[in-house]
Scaffold this active site. Structure first.
Site, PDB file in Angstrom:
ATOM      1  N   GLU A 173     105.040  69.843  28.043  1.00  0.00           N
ATOM      2  CA  GLU A 173     105.646  69.334  29.264  1.00  0.00           C
ATOM      3  C   GLU A 173     106.894  70.173  29.473  1.00  0.00           C
ATOM      4  O   GLU A 173     107.764  70.212  28.601  1.00  0.00           O
ATOM      5  CB  GLU A 173     105.969  67.848  29.080  1.00  0.00           C
ATOM      6  CG  GLU A 173     106.330  67.165  30.350  1.00  0.00           C
ATOM      7  CD  GLU A 173     107.670  66.498  30.252  1.00  0.00           C
ATOM      8  OE1 GLU A 173     108.655  67.103  30.758  1.00  0.00           O
ATOM      9  OE2 GLU A 173     107.755  65.401  29.669  1.00  0.00           O
ATOM     10  N   CYS A 232     113.674  65.248  32.736  1.00  0.00           N
ATOM     11  CA  CYS A 232     112.647  66.140  33.301  1.00  0.00           C
ATOM     12  C   CYS A 232     112.236  65.685  34.690  1.00  0.00           C
ATOM     13  O   CYS A 232     111.623  66.438  35.437  1.00  0.00           O
ATOM     14  CB  CYS A 232     111.441  66.243  32.388  1.00  0.00           C
ATOM     15  SG  CYS A 232     111.036  64.713  31.558  1.00  0.00           S
TER      16      CYS A 232
END
Lengths: 494, 494
Positions: free
Chosen positions: B230, B267
């Site tokens: 990720e 994120c």
């Protein structure tokens, strides 16, 4: 006869596919399924001409090709059913809990299509794994347009099937670009297709060299894409001692049939048989050899596959410690694959990686292990496989559990007391396996779960019911199974 | 303080993990779940010392770290529940039809674990995405041993968490090697771990550069393995016109909070806000700027992250056509990230790819589009994202459906009228998205579906009921949902 697609043609096809994607992905599951069924109907209507063309291009017998086309039609119809049923969408709904701190929002997830899928058909299945085959059917079910790179070994058959698909697309009012068919004998066509930014996934059935090349190109893109390549498998068969005591002769007969079925041109062909040295294995090898001598050579799919068979077989046979057991006693003519059995000791196999490689054709190597410890070493040395088979009694399995454990880690399908050839089209089938059997062991290419290769999850957070896709609406208008607040249910939300 | 793991240490750890795998993968779902719950209990028992260590290493405030640890415990517990429930196993059973021609064999499929998983923890989540975080919990649920490469920014915290896991492993009589913890400030440690033949999958949360490097190493192996990285997302927010007419000021306030939450070190931080030029957007930018000036700078996770923030922000700000709107009026001290808002026209954004890149920290760029056509161009130019948000009325959504269509293709989570920060841990969550948000859009790293990243299907053909794993037995002794002859059911087979 057919010209390779040019770069401008490829560009045009991909632009059309991208446009079609935005229309097609919003079409209902029913509309997609109707399109798939229309393709099945068209194929059914194609009649004898298509079979004759395929016979001429592939050297496969008529009955086999008729069966394969029927199987292709069944795939389209059964995946259409699965598409509509919607289990593959993996719908998850968690309703809001406003009083939680912080408040829990309403979130609803489902699979959505990846985008245009490029499919490279297989040489050995002109229908079932080619132009209208499993990759095409599952990509269409997922909501993805399909671009076929026709296999140069059967371009006319491929063109006929493509025409059938395009007829069906027209009848079902599909957007232009939903399906395209390109020829390309040169690797440049495949490379350009994989490197195109609008290509979002790739399906392939063929050699390890070919599949690995596509995988590398796909991973070297600016935006890497998944490649589902089904490549190489020798499908080992382990003969366990107790079973051998009573059934060596029957098994030899069974395997002579499996090894030579379709001139050995199946990805599930049993290329390696592993037994324990002793009188039972001697009997097995003798019987297997005797059966093989009686089986006539037959013409292989095309010259390149035949030459490759001869080359790889000759290479294997000239390795030190490899002895020929038997070959067909009938002399092969041009491009005919001659059934052949060889044998080697466990040590020979363990020390020579060349013997672990697939020989595509009617060939199998019998490994004689000196004890069960060596058989376990052989099992542990095995690369990834589509299938592994145990010929074993219940007792064998309980006693030799370490062999079972080793095998679970290397194969996609684990067969007991049967043959690996014959791939049933059903949801429970796993036609896949660890590398080099495929490039992605987490998916398979047969059965409706293969639809999920071409889709990815998206979560809608805090959307009002009216704006959500039907699959996620409170009312559950499609009547599909959904996991609502962690429980599977077909109910509407209260 | 901690020495990098040496190659012999890595070899030893991987050998142990491989041995442990063969024991652990056969342990029952309940045993695995109990182990996960024991880890949760150990973490709970670690008390203040662990929080103090994490505060010192990460500069994160106490309340945040307490919440994060509680979340980590919740993850372990809820994934343990999902592990036992077994929906993730995707059991499919098709019973034999002996009278079919050829006879249809009995085939039963379930997911099995891939093998040892190497996890690279995240800098920004010392608990929830690190040593005992989501990747570890889901790998353990799947039946895979875990090897942690500790993040060099919080090695002591990581060590404390690792000790807790090892205590739990001992209490639950787990095999040696079920979990290992290695330090490695140098990239060599990570490379050696990824290249080890016993490593079967990788979990990673961090930068695009880091994740892409792991992905490349993994694909260049003799046997490629999946990497779930990720990586990078700017989480665009689209302000649609009707919504802006009435709520510009409120939205500015809401977004000032989201942009600066946790010093922008999430994120899912909204790094890009796209609106239509006009008085509403002027008002929005003005309000947002005013809010931002009031928000105090705060210390970032570590010096490298701070330096990177300053460098990337300065680079963005000096691009032609980019104007600063506001920054915190309080002067930052050492390693403090100062909240900053900039603005640029749609044309500037479309012509400058540098502005599409993530600036990790409390920074956001407001794009002023001259019309909806340009906004659509911006949407179509976007790379893959973890999240995309629409601030819109129902009317906006119906009128500007092309924006909606563009967004569906680029993100993992699609949010309406809220902020992207805050990732709910539940089954419907998709924390993932098209590249470069992750290396595999077909999976996510939050919610129990993440277990499936570390498993693959295997089909058992023609096995007798006694020899099958419990999950596949006729009696359904685990009481799990299974698809039997195409219908979902919890019933035993008749």
């Amino acid at each position: 006869m057919f010209k390779d697609a040019t770069l401008p043609e490829i560009e045009n096809v991909m632009q059309q596919a991208w446009k079609a994607f935005h229309v097609y992905r919003k079409m209902s599951l029913k509309h997609r399924a109707d399109f798939m069924r229309a393709i099945a109907t068209e194929l059914e209507g194609c009649g004898d001409a298509m079979i004759q063309t395929a016979m001429r291009e592939t050297n496969l017998p008529e009955a086999r090709l008729r069966n394969e086309r029927a199987r292709t039609i069944y795939q389209l119809e059964s995946y259409a059913l699965a598409c509509e049923k919607g289990d593959w969408l993996e719908v998850r709904i968690d309703t809001a809990i406003p009083e939680k701190n912080p408040p829990k929002p309403d979130i609803r997830k489902m699979l959505v299509p990846l985008g245009p899928v490029v499919v490279f058909g297989a040489a050995n299945f002109p229908f079932a794994y080619s132009t209208a085959g499993g990759d095409t059917a599952t990509a269409l079910a997922a909501g993805c347009p399909v671009i076929i790179k026709a296999h140069p070994a059967h371009p006319e058959t491929s063109q006929l099937v493509a025409d059938a698909i395009l007829h069906a697309a027209e009848k079902c009012e599909m957007p232009d670009g939903i399906f395209a068919h390109l020829h390309g004998a040169s690797f440049e066509v495949g490379k350009a297709l994989i490197e195109h930014p609008y290509t979002k996934a790739v399906g392939f059935t063929g050699s390890l060299t070919g599949g690995k090349q596509l995988f590398d190109w796909a991973n070297q893109r600016k935006v890497p894409i998944p490649v589902f390549a089904e490549m190489s498998s020798i499908n080992p068969v382990f003969l366990l001692p107790e079973k051998m005591k009573t059934e060596a002769a029957e098994m030899a007969k069974l395997y002579a049939g499996s090894i030579t079925l379709g001139v050995g041109q199946f990805c599930t062909n049993p290329g390696l048989i592993i037994g324990l040295e002793g009188k039972e294995l001697t009997l097995f090898v003798e019987k297997l050899g005797k059966e093989i001598t009686k089986i006539a050579p037959a013409t292989m799919l095309h010259t390149r596959i035949f030459k490759n068979y001869r080359k790889k077989k000759d290479e294997a046979l000239k390795q030190s410690g490899v002895d020929i057991v038997a070959h067909s006693e009938i002399k092969p003519t041009l491009n005919q694959g001659s059934p052949t059995i060889a044998t080697a000791s466990g040590q020979t196999f363990l020390s020579n990686p060349l013997l672990h490689q697939e020989v595509f054709g009617p060939y199998s190597l019998v490994i004689r292990c000196k004890d069960m410890k060596e058989m376990l070493q052989v099992a542990n040395k095995m690369e990834g496989q589509l299938t592994t088979t145990l010929m074993a009694t219940e007792n064998d399995i309980r006693i030799h559990d370490k062999i079972v454990d080793a095998v679970v880690n290397i194969c996609g399908r684990f067969i007991l007391n049967s043959v690996p050839t014959g791939v049933e089209v059903c949801l429970s089938m796993q036609h896949g396996g660890p590398y080099p059997a495929t490039t992605d062991s987490r998916f398979g290419s047969v059965g409706a779960d293969a639809i999920k290769r071409f889709a990815r999850p998206i979560a809608f957070q805090n959307w009002s019911n009216d704006l959500l896709p039907d699959e996620l609406k409170n009312e559950n208008p499609l009547g599909i199974w959904r996991t609502v607040n962690n429980e599977l249910s077909k109910e509407a939300l209260g």
